[in-house]
Enzyme design. Structure first.
Site, mmCIF file in Angstrom:
data_model
loop_
_atom_site.group_PDB
_atom_site.id
_atom_site.type_symbol
_atom_site.label_atom_id
_atom_site.label_comp_id
_atom_site.label_asym_id
_atom_site.label_seq_id
_atom_site.Cartn_x
_atom_site.Cartn_y
_atom_site.Cartn_z
ATOM 1 N N ASN A 424 -0.177 10.160 -6.279
ATOM 2 C CA ASN A 424 -0.863 9.796 -7.509
ATOM 3 C C ASN A 424 -0.994 11.013 -8.423
ATOM 4 O O ASN A 424 -1.652 12.001 -8.065
ATOM 5 C CB ASN A 424 -2.260 9.273 -7.185
ATOM 6 N N GLU A 425 -0.327 10.936 -9.556
ATOM 7 C CA GLU A 425 -0.540 11.841 -10.690
ATOM 8 C C GLU A 425 -0.237 13.315 -10.460
ATOM 9 O O GLU A 425 -0.768 14.160 -11.156
ATOM 10 C CB GLU A 425 -1.971 11.679 -11.229
ATOM 11 N N LEU A 426 0.649 13.636 -9.500
ATOM 12 C CA LEU A 426 1.001 15.055 -9.371
ATOM 13 C C LEU A 426 1.942 15.507 -10.474
ATOM 14 O O LEU A 426 1.885 16.648 -10.923
ATOM 15 C CB LEU A 426 1.657 15.332 -8.001
ATOM 16 N N SER A 470 3.223 8.206 -9.070
ATOM 17 C CA SER A 470 2.737 7.324 -10.118
ATOM 18 C C SER A 470 1.777 8.127 -10.975
ATOM 19 O O SER A 470 0.792 8.647 -10.446
ATOM 20 C CB SER A 470 2.015 6.127 -9.503
ATOM 21 N N HIS A 490 0.518 5.700 -16.652
ATOM 22 C CA HIS A 490 -0.944 5.614 -16.578
ATOM 23 C C HIS A 490 -1.434 5.797 -18.004
ATOM 24 O O HIS A 490 -1.230 6.862 -18.585
ATOM 25 C CB HIS A 490 -1.514 6.715 -15.680
#
Ligand code: BMA
Length: 841
Positions: A424-426, A470, A490
């Site tokens: 998530n979001e790296l 993501s 996102h």
């Protein structure tokens, strides 16, 4: 094979202390301390802060166990720890047998040499995870997104990342034996692995390839017997010899019944049972439920760039749903019933996908079983979120490799499994050209998310798609995570970016895997963590139960943009829920209309880990917020929605269908003034084609606007089919705060008790009433619908199911009905009935 279960009563003590407390396994130290009355409830007011010492301490769990002599005659005696959270030293009779450092792994420890017949002592000591990460971070910084909402540096440890706190989560870093623990004695062969791959290329039948691996040497021939059943009826069977620990074969399923996501078809589940035998004696067995389907993420060049859509049994479908976080800050409190309630709630809101977010857990088996049953596809993140990770460290990588292998093997057979996603979001600003204090290099990133994890998914799963992170953009520079042409996005411009809701309508992204808007939980939930004097949204305690730094301020900012200033605390809380519902409805309707360019929308977030202000649509006590009721309408398989333009007076009416077959509707529109008096009406037969969006008519209302003004017009849309109204929507040209609504819509109720203990409430009003909802003053209930709009002359029926049985008199006494105008009037709320509502007669 023999087993000794080791769950249940243990004892625990703080390392260094002599006094023990009772402990429950599976469990965690916080719930043990709570049960023993040694800490106050960390969910109440700010008592979380008083429990900080718990996270800074080391804890030992211990118990005795009696081992019979016969048990020790097995070739192998294994202590199987299904989940140790996290830095554990395992001792048998004082002898260290293992040191473990990954909450997500299963450890099988050979303890035979250390056990004796009769009484033995087992102890597991957990070192403070919080102290450990702080020491590691002092040695080398791990850049990440840290804020006051978090403690420690979660990237250093393979533990539930949000256990260190999150922008919706409590900071209660816990430890303990969080999953089952047992002793296994086995001799000879044991099933080590069963892999079933599906071949759907043959048209009328499905071929299942079976590969069984076993460990342990067995004297003499071993057979592998496999049976496939559907609803108790045998569909196929096969009997295979085990050769050098392996057996392979095929099962043919003629006339397969395929598995479909929620609302698109049924969810038949076949049972596969594998039994290992020698000389007719059963050595070991294994079983799993599977669904026959193909399910993949399809990405191919198209008119807008590259598609991002899930395809089930060859048919693309629009993914609708939310992001899933752990169901409790203390995982052992989530039993099967709580899981069922949440997954069923997702399905009732017409969701067909949940994303298991990377800061939480590879969930319990029961969660995926329920998703299989309810047709909820699972986008499964690997557990990495919002920080960088020490992928330069070989030991860390080896640890993660085992974690990934085990979890892919554990979950790969689930019908619901739609995608494996690296993190998530790296990629979103955390990763850059090289490791510095601020970032992680793309090379180090790739080692884990482009090389290791996809290789494991290929090797251990072989069928499910993989996506590195993501959000991720596969075209151009991958740090361009907001590319509207390809990949998932996102979209936080509304909320974190403070853009107005209208911004959503400018988005053309291919798949929105996160976006969200916060609200407060309802007054009953707030009451559990506050005292009366705390009940103001700017009080210290209300701000403590808000972990997004900008949280309460941002709710109020947007609230003033759309709604009148609420008169009191409860009114503020309810207005925040309507506001949240509006924001997400606004976004989702737009994205559904953008199909097939956009093929999915998952809002942030479904659930909560404790009672708090957050982006959830279901609060910690499983009370549905206004958003969840609204989601049930804006996620309907066939959506009726509109795009209004106050300048031109045009209303473009859309029908958007996810269904695999066409429908025929009668579209009706009724234009009223704000009080609900009809000014114009019309109808039209429309065809709703399968899986598509279509403009079915454009209403031209400029003249009515000229005469009545935008603040005095409401456009009521209805779709009728077979004598019933199947879809509705309401369009307004002005902000609700500016509408000239009748301040006393006079909502009338009549109540009927149903045989099953639920109640049917019929509502009608004298003038237009917006966002009407029912509540029981002192009890919980689920409504078939809530936050609805009432047009004069139209009766709406809502069925109300109280959580606990309640008789008619009490029901009528407790029933409260309210609508938008009650939130900003000056009269205070009464416990039953309101100035605008009459109670049931
Ligand atoms: C996203 C998530 C979470 C976070 C949420 C709200 O970034 O992945 O990390 O809780 O937004 O800020």
């Amino acid at each position: 094979m023999q087993k000794i279960h080791l769950n249940g009563r243990w004892r625990a003590r703080r390392v260094g202390s002599r006094s023990y407390l009772d402990a429950t396994v599976p469990g965690c130290i916080h719930t043990d301390l709570l049960d023993a009355g040694l800490i106050g409830d960390p969910f109440y007011r700010d008592q979380e802060l008083d429990a900080y010492w718990v996270a800074m301490s080391d804890w030992e769990f211990t118990r005795e166990l009696t081992v019979p002599a016969a048990f020790l005659r097995h070739e192998r005696v294994l202590l199987v720890c299904h989940g140790l959270d996290t830095l554990a030293t395992v001792r048998v009779n004082g002898k260290t047998v293992a040191q473990t450092d990954n909450m997500f792994r299963i450890y099988e420890l050979d303890v035979r040499p250390h056990l004796r017949e009769g009484k033995n002592v087992l102890s597991i000591t957990f070192a403070s995870a919080l102290k450990y990460t702080e020491v590691k971070d002092r040695e080398r910084r791990l850049p990440g997104w840290y804020s006051d909402a978090k403690v420690g540096v979660h990237g250093y440890i393979r533990k539930e990342q949000c256990n260190f706190g999150w922008d919706w989560g409590i900071r209660a870093v816990t430890c303990g034996i969080w999953r089952d623990i047992e002793l296994i004695g086995c001799s000879g062969s044991r099933i080590e692995d069963v892999k079933i791959s599906q071949d759907h290329s043959r048209g009328s039948s499905v071929l299942l390839h079976l590969a069984v691996a076993s460990d342990g040497a067995q004297n003499g021939p071993v057979r592998v017997q496999t049976r496939l059943t559907l609803e108790g009826r045998e569909v196929a069977r096969i009997d295979l010899p085990l050769v050098s620990g392996h057996a392979q074969g095929e099962l043919r399923v003629p006339r397969p019944r395929l598995w479909w996501p929620n609302d698109l078809g049924d969810q038949p589940l076949y049972l596969v049972e594998v039994v290992l035998t020698a000389d007719g004696e059963r050595l070991d067995s294994w079983s799993k439920r599977i669904g026959l389907r193909t399910l993949e993420l399809e990405r191919k060049a198209d008119a807008w760039g590259e598609s991002f859509q899930f395809v089930i049994n060859g048919r693309p479908f629009f993914a609708k749903g939310a992001n899933w976080i752990p169901a409790d800050a203390f995982n052992n409190r989530t039993g099967p019933e709580r899981y069922r309630d949440l997954v069923a709630s997702a399905s009732e809101a017409h969701m067909n996908m949940l994303r298991v977010w990377g800061g939480g857990l590879y969930e319990e088996e029961v969660f995926y079983d329920l998703c299989d049953e309810y047709g909820i596809c699972v986008w499964q993140d690997f557990m990495f979120a919002c920080t960088t990770y020490p992928t330069y460290d070989a030991a860390f990588m080896a640890n993660v490799e085992e974690e990934a292998k085990e979890n892919v093997r554990r979950l790969r057979h689930h019908a619901c499994l739609a995608l494996w996603c690296g993190n998530n979001e790296l990629e979103q600003g955390l990763v850059g050209p090289r490791w510095t204090d601020e970032t992680m290099s793309w090379k180090d990133y790739s080692r884990l998310f482009d090389d290791l994890l996809p290789a494991i998914v290929r090797e251990q799963d072989g069928a499910t798609s993989y996506w590195p992170g993501s959000p991720h953009s596969p075209c151009g520079d991958r740090s361009d995570h907001r590319n509207p042409e390809c990949g998932d996005a996102h979209l936080w411009d509304v909320w974190h970016g403070m853009k107005p809701f209208e911004w959503y309508r400018t988005c053309g992204h291919r798949f929105n895997s996160e976006f969200g808007f916060q609200s407060f939980p309802e007054p009953k939930t707030v009451e559990t963590y506050t005292e009366a004097s705390d009940r103001n949204v700017t009080s210290y305690v209300m701000e403590h139960h808000q972990r997004s730094g900008i949280g309460n301020r941002t709710i109020i900012h947007y609230m003033l943009d759309w709604f009148r200033l609420p008169t009191g605390f409860e009114e503020t809380v309810w207005t925040s829920q309507i506001l949240q519902g509006m924001a997400i409805k606004y976004a989702v309707e737009h994205w559904r209309r953008s199909m097939p360019r956009g093929m999915g929308t998952l809002y942030w977030q479904l659930n909560d880990t404790w009672p708090v202000a957050s982006w959830s649509s279901i609060d910690y006590f499983h009370r549905w917020k206004a958003l969840h009721y609204m989601a049930r309408r804006f996620f309907e398989p066939c959506l009726l929605s509109a795009v209004e333009d106050a300048e031109t007076g045009e209303v473009e009416v859309h029908v958007t269908s996810d269904l695999l077959e066409a429908r025929s509707w009668e579209l009706r529109w009724i234009v009223t003034d704000a009080a609900g008096k009809t000014l114009m009406a019309g109808k039209k037969a429309v065809r709703v084609p399968k899986s598509s969006d279509r403009v079915v008519t454009t209403l031209k209302l400029l003249k009515l606007i000229d005469v009545h003004g935008i603040r005095n017009l409401l456009v009521w849309l209805e779709a009728w089919e077979g004598g019933g109204c199947v879809a509705e929507n309401l369009v307004m040209f002005a902000r609700p705060k500016h509408l000239d609504l009748d301040q006393n819509p006079a909502i009338d109720l009549s109540v009927k008790r149903n045989r099953n203990g639920s109640y049917e409430v019929a509502l009608k009003s004298k003038s237009a009433a917006l966002w009407v909802w029912l509540e029981l003053a002192a009890a919980d209930a689920r409504m078939s619908d809530s936050f609805i709009h009432l047009r004069p002359g139209r009766i709406k029926r809502i069925s109300v199911t109280p959580r606990e049985p309640i008789d008619l008199r009490a029901f009528e006494k407790q029933l409260v009905v309210r609508s938008l105008v009650d939130l900003s009037r000056s009269a205070p709320r009464k416990t039953s009935g309101t100035t605008s509502a009459r109670r049931a007669r």
